[in-house]
Design an enzyme around this catalytic site. Structure first.
Site, PDB file in Angstrom:
ATOM      1  N   HIS A   8     -10.157  -5.255  -3.680  1.00  0.00           N
ATOM      2  CA  HIS A   8      -9.020  -5.619  -2.948  1.00  0.00           C
ATOM      3  C   HIS A   8      -9.079  -5.954  -1.405  1.00  0.00           C
ATOM      4  CE1 HIS A   8      -9.872  -1.335  -2.622  1.00  0.00           C
ATOM      5  NE2 HIS A   8      -9.440  -1.029  -1.444  1.00  0.00           N
TER       6      HIS A   8
ATOM      7  N   ASN B 298     -13.044  -2.868   2.244  1.00  0.00           N
ATOM      8  CA  ASN B 298     -13.864  -1.920   2.170  1.00  0.00           C
ATOM      9  C   ASN B 298     -14.833  -1.907   1.014  1.00  0.00           C
ATOM     10  OD1 ASN B 298     -12.745  -0.751   4.658  1.00  0.00           O
ATOM     11  ND2 ASN B 298     -11.155   0.095   3.390  1.00  0.00           N
TER      12      ASN B 298
ATOM     13  N   ASP C  35       0.961  -1.085  -0.034  1.00  0.00           N
ATOM     14  CA  ASP C  35      -0.072  -0.019   0.036  1.00  0.00           C
ATOM     15  C   ASP C  35       0.868   1.186  -0.005  1.00  0.00           C
ATOM     16  OD1 ASP C  35      -3.302   0.481   0.948  1.00  0.00           O
ATOM     17  OD2 ASP C  35      -2.009   2.225   1.007  1.00  0.00           O
ATOM     18  N   ILE C  36       0.450   2.220  -0.802  1.00  0.00           N
ATOM     19  CA  ILE C  36       1.187   3.483  -0.950  1.00  0.00           C
ATOM     20  C   ILE C  36       1.210   4.362   0.515  1.00  0.00           C
ATOM     21  CG2 ILE C  36      -0.541   5.126  -1.612  1.00  0.00           C
ATOM     22  CD1 ILE C  36       1.613   5.974  -3.929  1.00  0.00           C
TER      23      ILE C  36
ATOM     24  N   HIS D  55      -7.084  -5.717   1.991  1.00  0.00           N
ATOM     25  CA  HIS D  55      -5.810  -5.168   2.802  1.00  0.00           C
ATOM     26  C   HIS D  55      -5.471  -6.414   3.720  1.00  0.00           C
ATOM     27  CE1 HIS D  55      -6.810  -0.733   2.001  1.00  0.00           C
ATOM     28  NE2 HIS D  55      -7.720  -1.294   1.940  1.00  0.00           N
TER      29      HIS D  55
ATOM     30  N   GLU E   9     -12.011   3.513  -1.579  1.00  0.00           N
ATOM     31  CA  GLU E   9     -11.320   4.910  -2.260  1.00  0.00           C
ATOM     32  C   GLU E   9     -11.335   4.414  -3.661  1.00  0.00           C
ATOM     33  OE1 GLU E   9      -7.036   6.342  -2.212  1.00  0.00           O
ATOM     34  OE2 GLU E   9      -8.008   5.908  -0.446  1.00  0.00           O
ATOM     35  N   VAL E  10     -10.754   3.096  -3.863  1.00  0.00           N
ATOM     36  CA  VAL E  10     -10.488   2.519  -5.124  1.00  0.00           C
ATOM     37  C   VAL E  10     -11.531   1.470  -5.662  1.00  0.00           C
ATOM     38  CG1 VAL E  10      -8.435   1.521  -6.712  1.00  0.00           C
ATOM     39  CG2 VAL E  10      -7.917   3.035  -4.700  1.00  0.00           C
TER      40      VAL E  10
HETATM   41  P1  5GP Z   1      -9.848   1.447   0.064  1.00  0.00           P
HETATM   42  O1  5GP Z   1     -10.289   2.594   0.979  1.00  0.00           O
HETATM   43  O2  5GP Z   1     -10.363   1.467  -1.281  1.00  0.00           O
HETATM   44  O3  5GP Z   1     -10.205   0.115   0.654  1.00  0.00           O
HETATM   45  O4  5GP Z   1      -8.293   1.566   0.124  1.00  0.00           O
HETATM   46  C1  5GP Z   1      -7.458   1.945  -1.227  1.00  0.00           C
HETATM   47  C2  5GP Z   1      -6.012   1.855  -0.671  1.00  0.00           C
HETATM   48  O5  5GP Z   1      -5.391   1.983  -1.873  1.00  0.00           O
HETATM   49  C3  5GP Z   1      -5.469   2.906   0.348  1.00  0.00           C
HETATM   50  O6  5GP Z   1      -4.971   2.260   1.499  1.00  0.00           O
HETATM   51  C4  5GP Z   1      -4.426   3.496  -0.311  1.00  0.00           C
HETATM   52  O7  5GP Z   1      -3.369   4.118   0.330  1.00  0.00           O
HETATM   53  C5  5GP Z   1      -4.184   2.747  -1.619  1.00  0.00           C
HETATM   54  N1  5GP Z   1      -3.506   3.370  -2.616  1.00  0.00           N
HETATM   55  C6  5GP Z   1      -4.241   4.293  -3.257  1.00  0.00           C
HETATM   56  N2  5GP Z   1      -3.557   4.752  -4.503  1.00  0.00           N
HETATM   57  C7  5GP Z   1      -2.351   3.920  -4.699  1.00  0.00           C
HETATM   58  C8  5GP Z   1      -1.425   3.738  -5.404  1.00  0.00           C
HETATM   59  O8  5GP Z   1      -1.301   4.608  -6.313  1.00  0.00           O
HETATM   60  N3  5GP Z   1      -0.737   2.808  -5.404  1.00  0.00           N
HETATM   61  C9  5GP Z   1      -0.633   1.806  -4.180  1.00  0.00           C
HETATM   62  N4  5GP Z   1       0.348   1.090  -4.000  1.00  0.00           N
HETATM   63  N5  5GP Z   1      -1.516   2.071  -3.174  1.00  0.00           N
HETATM   64  C10 5GP Z   1      -2.421   2.975  -3.257  1.00  0.00           C
END
Ligand code: 5GP
Length: 118
Positions: free
Chosen positions: A104, A91, A33-34, A106, A99-100
């Site tokens: 996925h 999520n 994760d970034i 985590h 967010e994405v």
């Molecule tokens: P979500 O809220 O969708 O479950 O989490 C998305 C995750 O993707 C977040 O923890 C965020 O830090 C990670 N993320 C967002 N953009 C990028 C990216 O460009 N590269 C990587 N490796 N992780 C990302």
């Protein structure tokens, strides 16, 4: 809701954006994760386009489901977080603060993660 081909993980899968790859197989990719929330914070994603856990579990072929679950297990083994403990989070949508919009999981570990948020 239709899958957005321009989401960040779709771009990573197409090689348009970089990632720190941890492991992969034919159907799934694991990368750091970034913005890590724990010493180990790895995202595991299917290579095919699914938005959520439920869409993946209902629509993916058996071999994709197996490959995804195996990769999660291999990440846990590689990072040696089983005995200390870890957490899997997925999520989804607005209430889940996704967010994405590419499914996925985590994988979080390496420290006491506290109790689950209700
Ligand atoms: P979500 O809220 O969708 O479950 O989490 C998305 C995750 O993707 C977040 O923890 C965020 O830090 C990670 N993320 C967002 N953009 C990028 C990216 O460009 N590269 C990587 N490796 N992780 C990302």
């Amino acid at each position: 809701m239709s899958y957005d081909d321009n989401n960040i993980f779709a771009k990573i899968l197409r090689g348009e954006l970089p990632c720190e790859k941890v492991l992969e197989n034919d159907y799934a990719l694991a990368f750091n994760d970034i913005a890590p929330q724990a010493p180990i914070h790895i995202l595991v994603i299917p290579k095919r386009p699914y938005e959520s856990a439920s869409q993946f579990s209902q629509n993916a072929a058996d071999q994709e489901l197996v490959a995804f679950q195996r990769l999660v297990g291999e990440v846990v083994s590689l990072k040696e977080i089983h005995d200390g403990g870890y957490r899997l989070i997925s999520n989804t949508n607005r209430n889940g603060h996704q967010e994405v919009p590419h499914y996925h999981v985590h994988v979080l570990g390496g420290r006491d993660l506290g109790r689950m948020v209700f």
